[in-house]
Design an enzyme around this catalytic site. Structure first.
Site, mmCIF file in Angstrom:
data_model
loop_
_atom_site.group_PDB
_atom_site.id
_atom_site.type_symbol
_atom_site.label_atom_id
_atom_site.label_comp_id
_atom_site.label_asym_id
_atom_site.label_seq_id
_atom_site.Cartn_x
_atom_site.Cartn_y
_atom_site.Cartn_z
ATOM 1 N N HIS A 77 39.433 36.434 52.035
ATOM 2 C CA HIS A 77 39.107 37.821 51.687
ATOM 3 C C HIS A 77 37.589 38.067 51.803
ATOM 4 O O HIS A 77 37.154 39.066 52.378
ATOM 5 C CB HIS A 77 39.623 38.068 50.268
ATOM 6 C CG HIS A 77 39.353 39.443 49.738
ATOM 7 N ND1 HIS A 77 39.463 39.750 48.409
ATOM 8 C CD2 HIS A 77 38.979 40.595 50.344
ATOM 9 C CE1 HIS A 77 39.174 41.018 48.218
ATOM 10 N NE2 HIS A 77 38.869 41.562 49.376
ATOM 11 N N GLU B 267 36.682 38.299 55.334
ATOM 12 C CA GLU B 267 37.022 39.612 55.887
ATOM 13 C C GLU B 267 35.887 40.603 55.615
ATOM 14 O O GLU B 267 35.515 41.400 56.483
ATOM 15 C CB GLU B 267 38.341 40.113 55.271
ATOM 16 C CG GLU B 267 38.734 41.517 55.680
ATOM 17 C CD GLU B 267 39.381 42.284 54.537
ATOM 18 O OE1 GLU B 267 40.310 41.760 53.903
ATOM 19 O OE2 GLU B 267 38.935 43.419 54.286
ATOM 20 N N HIS B 268 35.321 40.560 54.413
ATOM 21 C CA HIS B 268 34.194 41.451 54.111
ATOM 22 C C HIS B 268 32.958 41.075 54.941
ATOM 23 O O HIS B 268 32.297 41.941 55.505
ATOM 24 C CB HIS B 268 33.822 41.358 52.630
ATOM 25 C CG HIS B 268 34.705 42.159 51.729
ATOM 26 N ND1 HIS B 268 34.238 43.189 50.958
ATOM 27 C CD2 HIS B 268 36.030 42.083 51.488
ATOM 28 C CE1 HIS B 268 35.232 43.711 50.264
ATOM 29 N NE2 HIS B 268 36.344 43.059 50.556
ATOM 30 N N GLU C 283 35.754 43.571 42.845
ATOM 31 C CA GLU C 283 37.021 44.117 43.345
ATOM 32 C C GLU C 283 38.192 43.354 42.731
ATOM 33 O O GLU C 283 39.172 43.945 42.281
ATOM 34 C CB GLU C 283 37.058 44.004 44.881
ATOM 35 C CG GLU C 283 38.336 44.531 45.506
ATOM 36 C CD GLU C 283 38.466 44.177 46.987
ATOM 37 O OE1 GLU C 283 37.441 43.858 47.626
ATOM 38 O OE2 GLU C 283 39.587 44.219 47.496
HETATM 39 ZN ZN ZN Z 1 38.192 43.544 49.618
#
Ligand code: ZN
Length: 973
Positions: free
Chosen positions: A74, A77-78, A175
C-alpha cells in the site's frame, strides 16, 4: 471522438507484434467485442479488448504478496505516484488529473495485487496518461522524503523543537488508523486472517498502524524491484485504438529497459482445518448494544475453477440475494440482528474462495447463537431442497449482468478488466471471467440431471474448515490505541541520541522545504482548451402527454434491456412528512404491495426485473436557488421480454404498497446500522451537508434527507416510544400524496422495444395536480459539530453563491478546481497529514464548499480554508487556469452509456437544464480568466457568508478555534 464505423481488425494467433506473440483470440459475443491475449518475451502478459466504445482503458496490475502487515504494498502504491524518472514532480498523478479529460484514474491495493487503471474518451489523452502510468510504475524515484511523507516518520510536535513530544506521522499511517476504525474494514481483514492464517491474507495489506513503523526504506525499494517488473506484470487495454501503437509505446517506455527476471508470487493452498474455529476482533466503538457482528465462513475450492466459481456465485445469490432469500429471511426474522454481516456472500478474491453469512446490529457475545442459526438454516435448506424458481430467478440475474452495458458507478471499460483479472491472476483462464456461456450450459445440463446445489450445501456443512468470527466495539480501544501509540513511540525512540533528535529535526525541515518548493510540472504532458468538446451530446427522444403524465421514450443500444423511471414531482409537504419521505422510499421497494407480502414481492422482483429502486431528490430550477423542487423517482430495469412485468411491479409499488409494523421495524434497524457505518467512510460529505444546511432551504432539506439530522431522526423513530406507529400513519398520508404528484416517465430501450404500453402507470395519475410548491423554512446559522467514534476529523466550510444561469457560476466551478489541486491538496494532505482535501461547487445547487477527509487537525484546517484568498493573490498562472477549466469541463460532461444518456437529457430538459443552457455554460467556462476567479472569491467566499460543519472524535472547541472566531454547537451522533 465518435464511435468509428469499423473497428480495428484482431490479429491472428501466432502472429508477432514486436517482441509480443499473440497467444489467443476469442470472440466476446455478449458484449460485441474481441479479446486478444499476448505474451511478451520478458514474460509480461497483455489482454486487449477490441470494442466499439469511445471510452478507452488501460490498467497494469502486479501480483503483490506481502509477508507482513507493514503495509509495504500500500505504501509502495502511494510512493510510486510521487515522482518518476521522466516526470520528476512530487505528485504526477494528482498533477495529471487536471491536465487530462480522463473518465477514471486511480490506483488500488488489494490483499494480493496492486493495480493502476485509467480510462479516457480522448486519444491524445490516452497516450499522455499511458506515458505517465508506465513511468510511475516501472521507474519511480521512490525518494526517501516520499517514503517519510506517505509512509511513516517521526516528527516533534513542534517540528523544529526537539524538546517537544515525538509523534508518528505519515499519510498511510493516518489513513489506516481511520480505516481500522470502521467495523467493515476490521471484519474484512480479520476474516482473511481467520480463514487463511498461514497465507498472505493473514496480513493487513493496507498496513496495521502498529506495524507500519517496522517498514524500512530499503525494504520498500526491494519490494518494488521484485514485484514491479515486466515478468510480474499483467497489462490490460480496451477500446478501438490501434493495438500495435499501444504495444510500441509499452515496448519503448518499459520493456526495452529491462532484463529477464523471475519472481515466485504463487500463493500455496491453506492447509485445511481439522475442526471449526472461533475468532474475534475489536474496533473502537461505544455502541455495545448494536455494534457487534458475527460472520460464519468456510474455505472453498480454487476460485480460478470457472464451474465452481459460477456455481457458488449462483448459490450465494439464491441464498442471500434478496430479502426473501431462504438464508437471508430466517436470519433477519430471527430478530437477533438487523442486517447481514459485512462480508456475507461468496468471495472469489481469495485464491481459494470463501462463502460466509452472518448478522450485524448485535450486542457482543452472540457468536454461538448466530452460528447455530446459520448452520440450522443451511441444514434445513439442504434437506428441503431449493425451489427451481429461485434458481431460475438467479440465472436470470446473471443473464442481465452479461447483457448490460453500463458506465454507471464504474466505467464498463474497466469493469471488463476486473472481470477477467480474477481468474487471470490466479492462473486460471481469463476468458471464463468474460464468457459465462460454457459454464452456464454445463450447469443447466447438470441441473436437468438432478440436484446440484443441495449436495454443495451438504459438502459445506461437512467442511471443518470453518470460522465463526465476532467483531465487536470496544469503548476503551481508542484510548488504549493512543496509549499504545505513545508506548510504541517511547520504545522506538528510547535509544535516541542528541544526534538522532537533531536528524529528525533536520529531516522534518527538509520535508517541509521540499513540500514548499515549486515543482516544474511543465514536463508533464497536457491537453489544451482546444481538446474540450464544446457541443453538449445530442440525444433524441419522443414525447407524449397522456392525461397529467408526460412520457419520454429514448432509443439506445441497451443490449436488450429496458430501463424505466417514473419521476413524481411533489407538492408542498408538512415537516413531519418531509422527514418520513426518505424512509418511505427506502422501505417501499422492500415491503409488500398489492396483496403480496414482502417475501412474495421480493421473489417477483427477482424473477422479472434486474432490480427496482425508489429515491427522493431535491433540486432547484436553473435561475432560482430559493425554489425547492421535491421528487420521488421509482426506477427499474428488465430484459425486454419482461418489460410489461416491470411496468406491473412499478405500478404496484406506486399505487398499492403495503407496510407492516414488523417488516418496517426490521428495515429501519437495517438502515440505521447502514447509516451509522457510513459516517466513518463519508464523514466529509456529512460535514459539508451540516455546513450547507445553514445556507438554503434546499440544503436544509438535504440535511434532513441524507445528513446526520436524518440519522438522528431515524434513531429517534427506532428507539422512541410510538415512533413506528406514527411513521406508519405518515406513510399512509405519503402514499395518498404521491398519487397527486406530477409524473414524468422516461423509457430507454432498443428501437424494437420502445413501444411498451405504459398506460397501467399513466392511468394512475388522472385529474388535475394540486397547486403549491414546497417551501421549507430557512435554517439558522451556527457552526455545527457532531462527535462519534473516529480518531480523526472531517472539516467543512460552505458559502452561498449564484444559480446556474448566473454568469459567475462557471468561474466558481473553475475556482473550486484550482483550490482543490493547487492549494487544498498540498496544504491539507502533504503538509497537514490529512488523507484528502477538496473544494467543490455544485452549479445546480449554488453551494461552494471546502472540506478535509480523515484529518488529524481541526483549527489548522479552518485556518487553511481562510487563507485561500491569500493563495489566489500568489503567482497563479495560465497553466493552473487551463488545468482547472479542463477539470471543470469533465464535471459538465460525465461519462454516459446507453442506460443513462437518454435519461440524463430527458430529466435535464424537464428541469429546465436544456442543451442550450449547457452549451452557454460551457462557452462561459472556456472564457473564465484569473481575474474572474479573484473577483468571485471576493464576492461570494467571504467570512461573513461562511457556514461550518465538523464530524470528529471529540469536542473540537479549543482556544485555537476561538481565536478564529469559531465556537461549535456540539452534539453526539
Ligand atoms: Zn492509501
Amino acid at each position: 471522438m465518435t464511435i468509428m464505423d469499423s473497428l480495428p481488425a484482431a490479429p491472428h494467433v501466432g502472429e508477432t507484434l514486436g517482441r509480443y506473440t499473440v497467444e489467443r483470440v476469442e470472440a466476446l459475443p455478449e458484449m460485441q467485442g474481441t479479446l486478444v491475449l499476448l505474451r511478451h518475451e520478458l514474460g509480461a502478459r497483455h489482454a486487449h479488448v477490441i470494442r466499439a466504445d469511445d471510452n478507452s482503458a488501460f490498467g497494469v496490475t502486479f501480483p503483490t504478496v506481502p509477508k507482513d502487515s507493514t503495509g509495504v504494498a500500500h505504501i509502495l502504491e502511494h510512493v510510486v505516484l510521487m515522482g518518476s524518472q521522466r516526470f520528476p514532480v512530487p505528485d504526477p498523478f494528482f498533477s495529471m488529473l487536471p491536465r487530462s479529460l480522463n473518465t477514471f484514474m486511480n490506483a488500488m491495493t488489494a490483499s494480493d495485487w496492486t493495480t493502476y487503471p485509467f480510462s479516457t474518451r480522448n486519444e491524445k489523452d490516452f497516450f499522455n496518461l499511458l506515458a505517465v502510468y508506465l513511468d510511475a510504475t516501472f521507474f519511480p524515484l521512490m525518494r526517501y522524503e516520499s517514503f517519510r511523507q506517505d509512509g511513516h516518520r517521526f516528527e516533534f510536535a513542534t517540528p523544529d523543537d526537539p524538546t517537544t513530544p515525538l509523534k508518528l506521522q505519515g499519510v498511510v499511517y493516518n489513513e489506516m488508523k481511520g480505516a481500522m476504525a470502521s467495523p467493515g474494514s476490521v471484519m474484512w481483514r480479520a476474516f482473511g486472517k481467520a480463514l487463511y492464517p498461514d497465507l498472505t491474507y493473514a496480513n493487513n495489506s493496507g498496513g496495521a498502524p502498529e506495524e507500519i513503523p517496522n517498514l524500512s526504506y530499503e525494504g520498500l525499494r526491494a519490494f518494488h524491484a521484485a514485484h514491479y517488473h515486466p515478468s510480474n506484470a499483467f497489462f490490460y487495454t480496451y477500446g478501438q485504438l490501434p493495438l500495435a501503437r499501444i504495444l510500441d509505446a509499452i515496448e519503448n517506455h518499459v520493456m526495452a529497459q529491462f532484463a529477464p527476471q523471475t519472481l515466485d508470487v504463487s500463493i500455496p493452498d491453506q492447509p485445511a482445518f481439522d475442526a471449526p474455529r472461533h475468532e474475534s476482533a475489536v474496533y473502537p466503538g461505544t455502541d455495545v448494544e448494536r455494534g457487534a457482528q458475527v460472520l460464519v465462513g468456510w474455505k472453498l475450492g480454487h476460485s480460478s475453477d470457472p464451474d465452481l466459481n459460477l456455481r457458488w456465485s449462483v448459490l450465494s445469490d439464491v441464498l442471500l440475494g434478496n430479502p426473501a432469500a431462504p438464508l437471508t429471511r430466517p436470519l433477519i426474522e430471527s430478530g437477533l440482528g438487523s442486517a447481514l454481516a459485512d462480508g456475507s456472500g461468496y468471495r472469489d478474491s481469495f485464491r481459494e474462495g470463501a462463502f460466509a453469512a452472518g448478522l450485524k446490529g448485535l450486542p457482543a457475545g452472540k457468536a454461538a447463537e448466530v452460528e447455530a442459526l446459520v448452520l440450522r438454516t443451511l441444514e434445513e435448506i439442504a434437506a428441503q431442497g431449493i425451489e427451481p424458481e429461485l434458481i431460475e430467478s438467479s440465472l436470470h440475474q446473471f443473464e442481465i449482468a452479461q447483457k448490460e452495458v453500463s458506465n454507471s458507478g464504474y466505467p464498463f471499460a474497466l469493469g471488463v478488466m476486473f472481470r477477467l483479472l480474477g481468474p487471470w491472476l490466479q492462473g486460471g483462464d481469463p476468458v471464463t471471467g468474460l464468457r459465462l456461456d460454457a459454464q452456464l450450459s454445463r450447469l443447466r445440463a447438470d441441473l436437468a440431471r438432478g440436484p446440484v446445489f443441495e449436495p454443495m450445501l451438504e459438502g459445506l456443512l461437512a467442511n471443518p474448515h470453518r470460522v465463526t468470527l465476532e467483531v465487536a466495539p470496544d469503548p476503551a480501544l481508542a484510548e488504549r490505541a493512543e496509549a499504545d501509540e505513545a508506548a510504541l513511540v517511547e520504545r522506538l525512540s528510547a535509544d535516541f541520541t542528541d544526534e538522532d533528535r537533531a536528524r529528525i529535526v533536520a529531516d522534518s525541515l527538509r520535508l517541509k522545504e521540499l513540500q514548499g518548493q515549486e515543482a516544474d510540472r511543465s514536463v508533464l504532458p497536457t491537453l489544451g482548451l482546444g481538446d474540450i468538446p464544446t457541443a453538449a451530446p445530442a440525444v433524441t427522444y419522443q414525447t407524449e402527454q397522456p392525461g397529467r403524465a408526460r412520457v419520454a421514450r429514448a432509443a439506445q443500444p441497451t443490449g436488450g434491456l429496458t430501463y424505466l423511471d417514473v419521476q413524481l414531482r411533489l407538492p408542498a409537504l408538512p415537516d413531519d412528512l418531509l422527514d418520513a419521505l426518505p424512509l418511505y422510499t427506502f422501505a417501499v421497494t422492500r415491503s409488500g404491495a398489492a396483496g403480496q407480502d414482502y417475501v412474495s414481492l421480493a421473489r417477483r422482483i427477482e424473477a422479472v426485473t434486474g432490480g427496482v429502486s425508489a429515491a427522493v431528490g431535491v433540486g432547484t430550477p436553473p435561475d432560482d436557488l430559493n425554489a425547492v423542487r421535491l421528487a420521488v423517482t421509482f426506477s427499474g430495469k428488465a430484459l425486454a421480454r419482461n418489460a410489461p412485468a416491470l411496468v406491473g411491479v412499478l405500478r404496484d409499488l406506486i399505487a398499492a404498497p403495503d407496510f407492516t409494523r414488523d417488516r418496517l421495524e426490521q428495515l429501519l434497524k437495517q438502515r440505521l446500522a447502514g447509516l451509522q457505518a457510513s459516517v466513518v467512510q463519508a464523514g466529509n460529505a456529512y460535514a459539508e451537508r451540516l455546513a450547507a444546511a445553514q445556507l438554503s432551504a434546499t440544503g436544509a432539506v438535504q440535511e434532513r434527507f441524507s445528513g446526520l439530522t436524518a440519522l438522528a431522526t431515524l434513531k429517534a423513530t427506532v428507539e422512541g416510544e410510538g415512533g413506528l406507529d406514527a411513521l406508519l400513519d405518515r406513510f399512509g398520508r405519503l402514499r395518498a400524496l404521491i398519487r397527486t404528484a406530477e409524473p414524468l416517465l422516461a423509457l430507454t430501450a432498443t428501437p424494437d422495444d420502445l413501444n411498451l404500453d405504459l398506460s397501467p402507470l399513466t392511468d394512475l395519475f388522472s385529474g388535475d395536480a394540486p397547486v403549491g410548491r414546497p417551501a421549507p423554512a430557512l435554517p439558522t446559522r451556527a457552526p455545527q459539530a457532531r462527535t462519534t467514534d473516529v480518531p480523526v476529523s472531517y472539516n467543512a466550510v460552505a458559502f452561498p453563491t449564484v444559480p446556474y444561469t448566473h454568469p459567475d457560476s462557471p468561474a466558481l466551478l473553475v475556482l473550486s478546481r484550482v483550490l482543490r489541486s493547487e492549494y487544498l491538496l498540498p496544504e491539507l494532505r502533504e503538509k497537514g497529514g490529512a488523507y484528502g482535501g477538496a473544494a467543490s461547487f455544485d452549479p445546480r445547487e449554488g453551494v461552494f464548499a471546502m472540506s478535509s477527509y480523515r484529518d488529524p487537525h481541526v483549527a489548522r484546517t479552518f485556518q487553511v480554508f481562510r487563507d485561500a484568498r491569500a493563495f489566489l493573490n500568489g503567482d497563479l498562472g495560465e497553466r493552473e487556469l487551463t488545468e482547472a477549466i479542463l477539470s471543470a469541463s469533465k464535471i459538465l460532461d460525465p461519462l454516459t452509456s446507453p442506460d443513462t444518456a437518454g435519461r440524463r437529457r430527458i430529466y435535464g430538459d424537464h428541469a429546465g437544464y436544456t442543451q442550450d443552457l449547457e452549451q452557454t455554460y460551457k462557452a462561459r467556462l472556456l472564457a473564465v480568466t484569473l481575474d474572474d476567479l479573484r473577483r468571485v472569491m471576493d464576492t461570494y467566499l467571504t467570512e461573513g457568508r461562511a457556514t461550518y460543519g465538523v464530524v470528529t472524535g471529540r469536542d473540537p472547541n479549543s482556544d485555537e478555534l476561538r481565536a478564529l472566531g469559531l465556537t461549535f454547537d456540539v452534539q453526539a451522533i
